[in-house]
Design a protein around this motif. Sequence first.
Motif, PDB file in Angstrom:
ATOM      1  N   LEU A 157       9.263 -63.511  35.033  1.00 25.30           N
ATOM      2  CA  LEU A 157      10.689 -63.647  35.322  1.00 25.30           C
ATOM      3  C   LEU A 157      11.302 -64.917  34.709  1.00 25.30           C
ATOM      4  O   LEU A 157      12.365 -64.840  34.085  1.00 25.30           O
ATOM      5  CB  LEU A 157      10.908 -63.598  36.842  1.00 25.30           C
ATOM      6  CG  LEU A 157      12.342 -63.298  37.273  1.00 25.30           C
ATOM      7  CD1 LEU A 157      12.766 -61.916  36.788  1.00 25.30           C
ATOM      8  CD2 LEU A 157      12.478 -63.405  38.786  1.00 25.30           C
ATOM      9  N   PRO A 158      10.663 -66.082  34.855  1.00 21.33           N
ATOM     10  CA  PRO A 158      11.269 -67.291  34.257  1.00 21.33           C
ATOM     11  C   PRO A 158      11.428 -67.174  32.742  1.00 21.33           C
ATOM     12  O   PRO A 158      12.381 -67.723  32.185  1.00 21.33           O
ATOM     13  CB  PRO A 158      10.278 -68.401  34.609  1.00 21.33           C
ATOM     14  CG  PRO A 158       9.532 -67.898  35.784  1.00 21.33           C
ATOM     15  CD  PRO A 158       9.449 -66.412  35.615  1.00 21.33           C
TER      16      PRO A 158
ATOM     17  N   VAL B 229      11.987 -64.328  31.090  1.00 23.45           N
ATOM     18  CA  VAL B 229      13.134 -63.446  30.888  1.00 23.45           C
ATOM     19  C   VAL B 229      14.431 -64.225  31.112  1.00 23.45           C
ATOM     20  O   VAL B 229      15.379 -64.152  30.323  1.00 23.45           O
ATOM     21  CB  VAL B 229      13.048 -62.230  31.838  1.00 23.45           C
ATOM     22  CG1 VAL B 229      14.314 -61.392  31.770  1.00 23.45           C
ATOM     23  CG2 VAL B 229      11.824 -61.385  31.501  1.00 23.45           C
ATOM     24  N   LEU B 230      14.450 -65.027  32.188  1.00 26.22           N
ATOM     25  CA  LEU B 230      15.646 -65.819  32.486  1.00 26.22           C
ATOM     26  C   LEU B 230      15.922 -66.836  31.385  1.00 26.22           C
ATOM     27  O   LEU B 230      17.068 -67.051  30.992  1.00 26.22           O
ATOM     28  CB  LEU B 230      15.471 -66.554  33.818  1.00 26.22           C
ATOM     29  CG  LEU B 230      15.617 -65.705  35.064  1.00 26.22           C
ATOM     30  CD1 LEU B 230      15.360 -66.537  36.312  1.00 26.22           C
ATOM     31  CD2 LEU B 230      17.008 -65.082  35.134  1.00 26.22           C
TER      32      LEU B 230
ATOM     33  N   SER C 226      17.365 -64.995  28.431  1.00 31.05           N
ATOM     34  CA  SER C 226      18.731 -64.526  28.666  1.00 31.05           C
ATOM     35  C   SER C 226      19.685 -65.719  28.752  1.00 31.05           C
ATOM     36  O   SER C 226      20.802 -65.657  28.246  1.00 31.05           O
ATOM     37  CB  SER C 226      18.796 -63.630  29.895  1.00 31.05           C
ATOM     38  OG  SER C 226      19.101 -64.370  31.044  1.00 31.05           O
ATOM     39  N   ASP C 227      19.251 -66.831  29.349  1.00 31.13           N
ATOM     40  CA  ASP C 227      20.104 -68.027  29.380  1.00 31.13           C
ATOM     41  C   ASP C 227      20.369 -68.539  27.967  1.00 31.13           C
ATOM     42  O   ASP C 227      21.460 -68.988  27.642  1.00 31.13           O
ATOM     43  CB  ASP C 227      19.457 -69.134  30.222  1.00 31.13           C
ATOM     44  CG  ASP C 227      19.615 -68.884  31.715  1.00 31.13           C
ATOM     45  OD1 ASP C 227      20.358 -67.952  32.075  1.00 31.13           O
ATOM     46  OD2 ASP C 227      19.000 -69.615  32.512  1.00 31.13           O
TER      47      ASP C 227
ATOM     48  N   ARG D 156      23.669 -70.446  28.198  1.00 25.43           N
ATOM     49  CA  ARG D 156      23.746 -71.055  29.517  1.00 25.43           C
ATOM     50  C   ARG D 156      22.719 -72.161  29.704  1.00 25.43           C
ATOM     51  O   ARG D 156      22.323 -72.472  30.820  1.00 25.43           O
ATOM     52  CB  ARG D 156      23.530 -69.984  30.586  1.00 25.43           C
ATOM     53  CG  ARG D 156      24.776 -69.117  30.797  1.00 25.43           C
ATOM     54  CD  ARG D 156      24.759 -68.545  32.189  1.00 25.43           C
ATOM     55  NE  ARG D 156      23.492 -67.885  32.443  1.00 25.43           N
ATOM     56  CZ  ARG D 156      23.377 -66.625  32.864  1.00 25.43           C
ATOM     57  NH1 ARG D 156      24.429 -65.917  33.076  1.00 25.43           N
ATOM     58  NH2 ARG D 156      22.188 -66.105  33.076  1.00 25.43           N
TER      59      ARG D 156
ATOM     60  N   ARG E  83      11.961 -76.427  30.280  1.00 29.51           N
ATOM     61  CA  ARG E  83      11.687 -75.310  31.192  1.00 29.51           C
ATOM     62  C   ARG E  83      10.367 -74.633  30.863  1.00 29.51           C
ATOM     63  O   ARG E  83       9.583 -74.327  31.761  1.00 29.51           O
ATOM     64  CB  ARG E  83      12.846 -74.308  31.164  1.00 29.51           C
ATOM     65  CG  ARG E  83      13.891 -74.656  32.206  1.00 29.51           C
ATOM     66  CD  ARG E  83      15.169 -73.895  32.054  1.00 29.51           C
ATOM     67  NE  ARG E  83      15.036 -72.474  32.316  1.00 29.51           N
ATOM     68  CZ  ARG E  83      16.081 -71.664  32.478  1.00 29.51           C
ATOM     69  NH1 ARG E  83      17.310 -72.151  32.422  1.00 29.51           N
ATOM     70  NH2 ARG E  83      15.907 -70.389  32.695  1.00 29.51           N
TER      71      ARG E  83
END
Lengths: 232, 318
Positions: free
Chosen positions: A39-40, A42-43, A46-47, A52, A64
């Motif tokens: 998930l991180p 993917v985030l 996408s960020d 973002r 990150r």
Amino acid sequence: MREWICVSSSDLPAPTPPQPAALLRKHGLLILVHIAALLPLVLLISDWLQGRLGFNPIQAATFRSGRMAILLLLLSLAITPLNTITGWRTIIPLRKWLGIYAFVYVCVHFFIFLVLDYLLNPGLIVEAIFEKPYALAGFLAFLLLLPLALTSTRYAMRRLGKNWKRLHRLVYVAMLLGVVHFAWSQKSDIREPLIYGAIVVVLLVLRLPPVRQAIIRTRQRYTRPPHKEQPS
Amino acid sequence: MHFKRQSYPAIPAADITPEALFRSRRQFLRGAGALGGTILLGACGLGSPPAPPAPTPGVVAQLTDELGDPATAYAAVIGYNNYYEFTTTKEDVAAAAANFPTSPWEVQVGGLVRNPQTFAVEDLLSRFDQEERIYRLRCVEGWSMVIPWIGFPLAALLKEVEPLAEAQYVRFETIYAPDVMPGQQSRWYNWPYVEGLRLDEAMNDLTLMSTGLYGNQLLPQNGAPLRLVVPWKYGFKSIKAIVKIDLVETAPLSLWMAAAPNEYGFYANVNPDVPHPRWSQASERRIGELDRRPTLPFNGYAEQVAGMYAGMDLRVFF
């Protein structure tokens, strides 16, 4: 219940495909690890794509991905001591996957450094890696983790036999290098890497044979009263 | 070495548009300069700024530094700040500093001077002509910006207090207010922030006492109400929220020199040939761009400042 044993295999009903509920019971934790680890990423992607990541997106993505690599490797190293303390065997398979995902994030981190940050500029990359101790520590951690990731298959375990375990002890060196890499990259406030370093030390101490034996004895005294023996 | 240039697509257009407003304000500021632009700056903090006149087409200059590079988006200048007194997370400084009281504010100028004085910020605005200077800002961490500052030369202020012959250095000190600057409660650093310049550096025409940027009064996250700007040195030399300026005989010990003497020297001139012990200074990333650009000696101001360091080994005096 005992009759089960006497039933010959020919009498059994045709094997049914495993039920989702049963699968979830058996692999639930592992599925959770897959989701929580991916998930991180993917985030992050996408960020990035949506702009973002703030005013310095490359640095944000570097931090990150690096932090995820360290956290996942810490979790992977925590599995064995956690098993020692709790006796939960179901968590053992998580160790390998947490380690593999840690390496995935190391690769993402390294990719960001090489391609996004330094645009594959050989002069700048060589200078960054070999003249800056923090980058060198990170690079060494990557080099150490590479053979471990490549030998994380059952086949490699069989082939390497006893050497597999010896080889995989390198994970501690890689972990410590990762923490040093993080600490050296910080300007001055190194509280976060210090916390990670302290956790690594605790995890290492928990593995020392005398400590480990003492933990197991204590656990058995409390969790297995002699009158109610339970298969583990 | 090849550096590809490309624009940074990620900032939504809406965040960039304040520049249009800025340009019109800037025009206004220029126009008002003759009438006393300082009064306007002083007034900005009290209420909403007066309605700016429509910018004259063609007169509004493309906002670039003298090398032709565009000014960094206003949103980034006020949203990406290194200001450890508030927080070490650059994108959180603006929110953390939002309620920092910048008025009333006084700065004491003293030490080895004939005429020590305490100035209210309003005095500084009225006594010294405010001018716009578009400078590059190069952070020691390897990122940079182009910022249209408003301010006045430090030299003008120092002349007012008449330095004595023994004065060799200038020592600057930030306000110490841990109740409103939560970062100052941290024991990692020797608060308050202190910086210093050699007297000739302080008197150099490039050295600015800044009171505003992008045509507006300084915001707290940018060092309001009064900060130093020394464009040929790494950003940490440009101390913020100054309350005390002293002329002294010996080089002051800055906060960063005290924290890590092997990493931060007194001079801290931008120098691609002197690597920081932990990161290269050969290249930098301009905020708003995704590529790297080579770092220039003295941040591109060698012509104006290199003479001050003639004969010095800049590897020793880093």
